[in-house]
Motif scaffolding. Structure first.
Motif, PDB file in Angstrom:
ATOM      1  N   THR A   1     -13.461 -35.556  70.389  1.00 20.20           N
ATOM      2  CA  THR A   1     -12.850 -34.954  71.577  1.00 20.20           C
ATOM      3  C   THR A   1     -12.099 -33.682  71.207  1.00 20.20           C
ATOM      4  OG1 THR A   1     -12.603 -37.144  72.578  1.00 20.20           O
ATOM      5  CG2 THR A   1     -11.316 -35.359  73.539  1.00 20.20           C
ATOM      6  N   CYS A   2     -11.346 -33.742  70.105  1.00 23.56           N
ATOM      7  CA  CYS A   2     -10.637 -32.541  69.635  1.00 23.56           C
ATOM      8  C   CYS A   2     -11.634 -31.441  69.279  1.00 23.56           C
ATOM      9  CB  CYS A   2      -9.774 -32.873  68.419  1.00 23.56           C
ATOM     10  SG  CYS A   2      -8.342 -33.918  68.784  1.00 23.56           S
ATOM     11  N   ARG A   3     -12.725 -31.840  68.606  1.00 24.79           N
ATOM     12  CA  ARG A   3     -13.735 -30.851  68.215  1.00 24.79           C
ATOM     13  C   ARG A   3     -14.333 -30.175  69.451  1.00 24.79           C
ATOM     14  NH1 ARG A   3     -17.803 -33.950  66.522  1.00 24.79           N
ATOM     15  NH2 ARG A   3     -16.512 -34.599  64.762  1.00 24.79           N
ATOM     16  N   SER A   4     -14.678 -30.975  70.448  1.00 21.96           N
ATOM     17  CA  SER A   4     -15.268 -30.414  71.671  1.00 21.96           C
ATOM     18  C   SER A   4     -14.283 -29.492  72.381  1.00 21.96           C
ATOM     19  CB  SER A   4     -15.693 -31.541  72.620  1.00 21.96           C
ATOM     20  OG  SER A   4     -16.720 -32.312  72.045  1.00 21.96           O
ATOM     21  N   PHE A   5     -13.009 -29.906  72.431  1.00 21.00           N
ATOM     22  CA  PHE A   5     -12.012 -29.084  73.117  1.00 21.00           C
ATOM     23  C   PHE A   5     -11.827 -27.743  72.409  1.00 21.00           C
ATOM     24  CE2 PHE A   5      -7.584 -27.673  73.738  1.00 21.00           C
ATOM     25  CZ  PHE A   5      -7.599 -27.511  75.113  1.00 21.00           C
ATOM     26  N   ILE A   6     -11.782 -27.759  71.087  1.00 20.57           N
ATOM     27  CA  ILE A   6     -11.613 -26.512  70.332  1.00 20.57           C
ATOM     28  C   ILE A   6     -12.820 -25.597  70.547  1.00 20.57           C
ATOM     29  CG2 ILE A   6     -11.517 -25.560  67.985  1.00 20.57           C
ATOM     30  CD1 ILE A   6      -9.750 -28.062  67.313  1.00 20.57           C
ATOM     31  N   GLU A   7     -14.015 -26.172  70.588  1.00 23.15           N
ATOM     32  CA  GLU A   7     -15.216 -25.370  70.855  1.00 23.15           C
ATOM     33  C   GLU A   7     -15.163 -24.777  72.262  1.00 23.15           C
ATOM     34  OE1 GLU A   7     -18.220 -28.265  70.060  1.00 23.15           O
ATOM     35  OE2 GLU A   7     -18.303 -27.825  67.900  1.00 23.15           O
ATOM     36  N   ILE A   8     -14.633 -25.542  73.215  1.00 29.01           N
ATOM     37  CA  ILE A   8     -14.477 -25.043  74.586  1.00 29.01           C
ATOM     38  C   ILE A   8     -13.489 -23.876  74.619  1.00 29.01           C
ATOM     39  CG2 ILE A   8     -13.411 -25.650  76.812  1.00 29.01           C
ATOM     40  CD1 ILE A   8     -14.790 -28.430  76.466  1.00 29.01           C
ATOM     41  N   CYS A   9     -12.388 -24.010  73.890  1.00 28.80           N
ATOM     42  CA  CYS A   9     -11.391 -22.927  73.839  1.00 28.80           C
ATOM     43  C   CYS A   9     -11.987 -21.660  73.234  1.00 28.80           C
ATOM     44  CB  CYS A   9     -10.170 -23.368  73.033  1.00 28.80           C
ATOM     45  SG  CYS A   9      -9.181 -24.647  73.837  1.00 28.80           S
ATOM     46  N   LEU A  10     -12.770 -21.816  72.174  1.00 29.15           N
ATOM     47  CA  LEU A  10     -13.409 -20.658  71.546  1.00 29.15           C
ATOM     48  C   LEU A  10     -14.405 -20.008  72.500  1.00 29.15           C
ATOM     49  CD1 LEU A  10     -13.976 -22.067  67.940  1.00 29.15           C
ATOM     50  CD2 LEU A  10     -12.286 -20.366  68.649  1.00 29.15           C
ATOM     51  N   GLU A  11     -15.138 -20.832  73.243  1.00 31.69           N
ATOM     52  CA  GLU A  11     -16.079 -20.290  74.233  1.00 31.69           C
ATOM     53  C   GLU A  11     -15.326 -19.571  75.345  1.00 31.69           C
ATOM     54  OE1 GLU A  11     -19.498 -21.827  77.400  1.00 31.69           O
ATOM     55  OE2 GLU A  11     -18.960 -23.102  75.693  1.00 31.69           O
ATOM     56  N   SER A  12     -14.193 -20.136  75.752  1.00 33.49           N
ATOM     57  CA  SER A  12     -13.365 -19.499  76.780  1.00 33.49           C
ATOM     58  C   SER A  12     -12.920 -18.111  76.331  1.00 33.49           C
ATOM     59  CB  SER A  12     -12.142 -20.374  77.075  1.00 33.49           C
ATOM     60  OG  SER A  12     -11.183 -19.674  77.835  1.00 33.49           O
ATOM     61  N   ALA A  13     -12.464 -18.016  75.076  1.00 32.70           N
ATOM     62  CA  ALA A  13     -12.001 -16.724  74.553  1.00 32.70           C
ATOM     63  C   ALA A  13     -13.152 -15.727  74.443  1.00 32.70           C
ATOM     64  CB  ALA A  13     -11.342 -16.922  73.193  1.00 32.70           C
ATOM     65  N   ALA A  14     -14.330 -16.218  74.066  1.00 36.09           N
ATOM     66  CA  ALA A  14     -15.479 -15.328  73.856  1.00 36.09           C
ATOM     67  C   ALA A  14     -16.060 -14.812  75.168  1.00 36.09           C
ATOM     68  CB  ALA A  14     -16.559 -16.055  73.060  1.00 36.09           C
ATOM     69  N   THR A  15     -16.016 -15.645  76.216  1.00 40.11           N
ATOM     70  CA  THR A  15     -16.655 -15.271  77.482  1.00 40.11           C
ATOM     71  C   THR A  15     -15.681 -14.741  78.517  1.00 40.11           C
ATOM     72  OG1 THR A  15     -16.441 -17.534  78.349  1.00 40.11           O
ATOM     73  CG2 THR A  15     -18.470 -16.990  77.143  1.00 40.11           C
ATOM     74  N   GLY A  16     -14.371 -14.907  78.258  1.00 32.82           N
ATOM     75  CA  GLY A  16     -13.388 -14.441  79.228  1.00 32.82           C
ATOM     76  C   GLY A  16     -13.195 -15.379  80.405  1.00 32.82           C
ATOM     77  N   ARG A  17     -13.758 -16.589  80.329  1.00 35.51           N
ATOM     78  CA  ARG A  17     -13.594 -17.569  81.403  1.00 35.51           C
ATOM     79  C   ARG A  17     -12.455 -18.519  81.053  1.00 35.51           C
ATOM     80  NH1 ARG A  17     -18.630 -20.536  81.127  1.00 35.51           N
ATOM     81  NH2 ARG A  17     -18.231 -21.365  83.202  1.00 35.51           N
TER      82      ARG A  17
END
Length: 609
Positions: free
Chosen positions: A495-511
């Motif tokens: 769950t932590c791994r998925s959340f961190i990947e989501i945060c990185l995607e958020s930063a990369a895409t601006g969403r």
């Protein structure tokens, strides 16, 4: 291709569905600082542990673990699926649901547009800095007394007096004209043509980048530098995939922290007024972007503030705009005051003449909405005459009728009675005929469900990292640290791994983080709950840590030590000369991984091997 609800429609529904208003329509909420709390509707409790964060637009119960965005709340409370929640919220917000063919092009276009706007803002500022001190743009800044620090903070730039400055730059940097056209930066000469005959939209203008709440450039406002030229004084970017002027407040990304601290925003008319306020230390100042204040603007500000002070120009247009804007804020139940400037002054000119102390007095002595309106109308009507008193009282009561709060209405009625020398009871009688119906509400349902808190134990350091990553929008540097030094496969908890990947995607895409989670088809709501919990838990910065970055560095070092210690243990089970050499190296490296300056080079070597 599958049928889907377009993301722009979902964003519109989310934007119009303020989480405090939606949840508050089901049960009573208590104010708790800048947040709200209540007893949880999802489990039995006596002490409120259900919290709502209006800035993040999320909820979380620290008792049962439920959490998420406004869609997740309606799903849980009404017992419906995601589509059902969309329909309920769309009906409440008055948004028509559209169905289209699935298309992923929108996200890639957004990412490209964010990068393009950032590059163009840097280009315009570079051009300004290269100008001769005697040039028109430099002289304008000198005349306006805008410091170099302010110019850099607001990324002020210069679009030269050329029809193809940006077009030529785009050719050199391999940016396609189609993307520049989507950004509204260039215009096709003949709208019926399909050729590449374009010209720059902004020419010979001082450029003010327009940023969203996260500080990303999404458009521009250009101020004409030749007052003799027969053209608009200001030109703004047209509405694009990124820029919706009814939803953008100038400088909110810089002001929101100060607004949250004071719970009050200063509302100005233009960019220069806002910039002047910030330079003078009034950092809670914002302005609408080339349009009158709208319900959407108010909805955004209400996430951060309880009250506003409106300081518009003193001419008739400014006075009328102040009164119109007052009603928008009163509709939302916010307290409103109006700052009174001398005639022919605006915040920019007044601060330059009277300084910060003078403007502070204007803010401190700002009057209520009705006192301001009576003051303005008394100069246009004879308040002592019967017809004058009737006209003024009718207009003021129209304003008061916008307030949904009985206490606010009573206070304003009392002030009106005192100012107009009229009986308060007479005004109350008149007000009864003007009061509008209350806003529509979603019919509240009951779940009758008992939910137990998640029992799964997760590594403390990984949870701490997630709490910091939840702040990635405000602290993008922590995302860069994780992306460079911490492969997500090293995160043990899924769950932590998925959340961190989501945060990185958020930063990369601006969403936003919530938008990315919504795309992951989190039907169980587990990630929504987890995200709400870590985002709403105050991040801990302890010991020698002085910032989010320092804290994240310590966590990265810990996770690398954990990995190498595990490897050393496994090596000890199979002793040989090669393994012994690696074991010694690990033992040496573990000592270096106690401090970032020593440990970062070790991590680089491990990642490159």
């Amino acid at each position: 291709m599958s049928k889907v609800i377009p993301k722009r429609v979902l964003e519109d529904i989310r934007f119009r569905s303020d989480i405090v208003d939606v949840i508050g329509s089901y049960f009573n909420l208590q104010k708790a600082g800048s947040a709200f709390k209540a007893t949880c509707p999802f489990h039995k409790e006596k002490t409120p542990s259900f919290h709502i964060n209006p800035q993040r637009q999320i909820f979380h119960c620290f008792g049962c673990g439920k959490g998420g965005d406004v869609f997740r709340f309606v799903m849980e409370y009404e017992g419906v699926d995601f589509i059902g929640a969309i329909k309920l919220l769309a009906h409440r917000a008055g948004v028509r649901i559209e169905i289209e063919e699935g298309d992923e092009a929108g996200d890639s276009d957004k990412a490209a547009l964010y990068k393009l706007h950032a590059d163009v803002a840097a280009l315009y500022q570079k051009k300004l800095l290269e100008e001769n001190p005697s040039s028109i743009p430099k002289q304008y800044l000198l005349k306006r007394d805008l410091s170099q620090e302010t110019v850099e903070q607001f990324q002020i730039g210069y679009a030269p007096d050329q029809w193809d400055f940006l077009i030529n730059w785009a050719k050199e940097t391999k940016h396609g004209n189609d993307l520049l056209e989507k950004a509204g930066l260039i215009v096709r000469r003949d709208k019926t043509s399909t050729g590449d005959d374009y010209y720059d939209r902004f020419r010979n203008r001082l450029m003010f980048p327009i940023t969203d709440e996260q500080g990303r450039v999404i458009g521009f406002s250009g101020r004409c530098l030749d007052d003799k030229e027969k053209t608009a004084k200001y030109i703004n970017s047209p509405e694009t995939l990124l820029f919706k002027k009814s939803r953008i407040l100038y400088a909110l990304d810089k002001a929101r922290r100060f607004i949250v601290e004071s719970r009050e925003a200063i509302i100005c008319e233009g960019q220069i007024d806002v910039i002047r306020c910030h330079q003078a230390g009034f950092k809670a100042a914002v302005a609408s972007q080339g349009t009158a204040f709208t319900e959407e603007h108010v909805r955004i500000l209400k996430r951060y503030a309880d009250s506003v002070v409106i300081v518009f120009d003193t001419d008739k247009a400014g006075q009328d705009a102040t009164i119109r804007t007052v009603t928008e804020f009163m509709d939302a139940g916010m307290a409103v005051r109006a700052g009174i400037l001398p005639e022919k002054e605006d915040p920019d000119s007044f601060i330059r003449k009277k300084g910060a102390e003078g403007f502070k007095a204007v803010i401190d002595q700002a009057v209520s909405a009705v006192v301001y309106q009576i003051r303005v109308l008394s100069k246009r009507e004879d308040a002592k005459s019967e017809i004058g008193a009737m006209r003024i009282s009718k207009a003021v009561l129209q304003t008061i009728s916008h307030s949904p709060n009985a206490v606010q209405r009573a206070k304003l009625i009392q002030e009106t009675a005192e100012r107009l020398n009229l009986p308060a009871t007479a005004l109350q009688d008149e007000l009864r005929f003007l009061l509008r119906n209350t806003r529509p509400q979603i019919t509240a349902g009951t779940t009758g469900k008992e939910t137990s808190a998640p029992a799964k134990e997760q590594p403390k350091e990984e949870i701490n990292l997630c709490e910091h990553m939840g702040n990635i929008t405000d602290h993008p540097e922590i995302g860069e640290l994780v992306r460079k030094y911490l492969p997500t496969k090293m995160i043990q908890d899924p769950t932590c791994r998925s959340f961190i990947e989501i945060c990185l995607e958020s930063a990369a895409t601006g969403r936003t983080i919530q938008d990315v989670i919504s795309d992951k088809e989190d039907k169980s709501g587990e990630m929504q709950n987890f995200a709400a919990r870590v985002i709403m838990t105050p991040t801990k910065i302890t010991g020698t840590e002085t910032s989010h970055s320092e804290a994240v560095k310590d966590i990265i070092l810990y996770i690398w030590r954990r990995k190498l210690e595990h490897e050393r243990t496994e090596i000890a089970k199979q002793p040989d000369s090669k393994n012994e050499e690696r074991r010694r190296q690990i033992t040496y490296d573990l000592k270096s991984l106690r401090k970032w300056d020593d440990g970062a080079p070790i991590i680089d070597l491990e990642l490159s091997s």
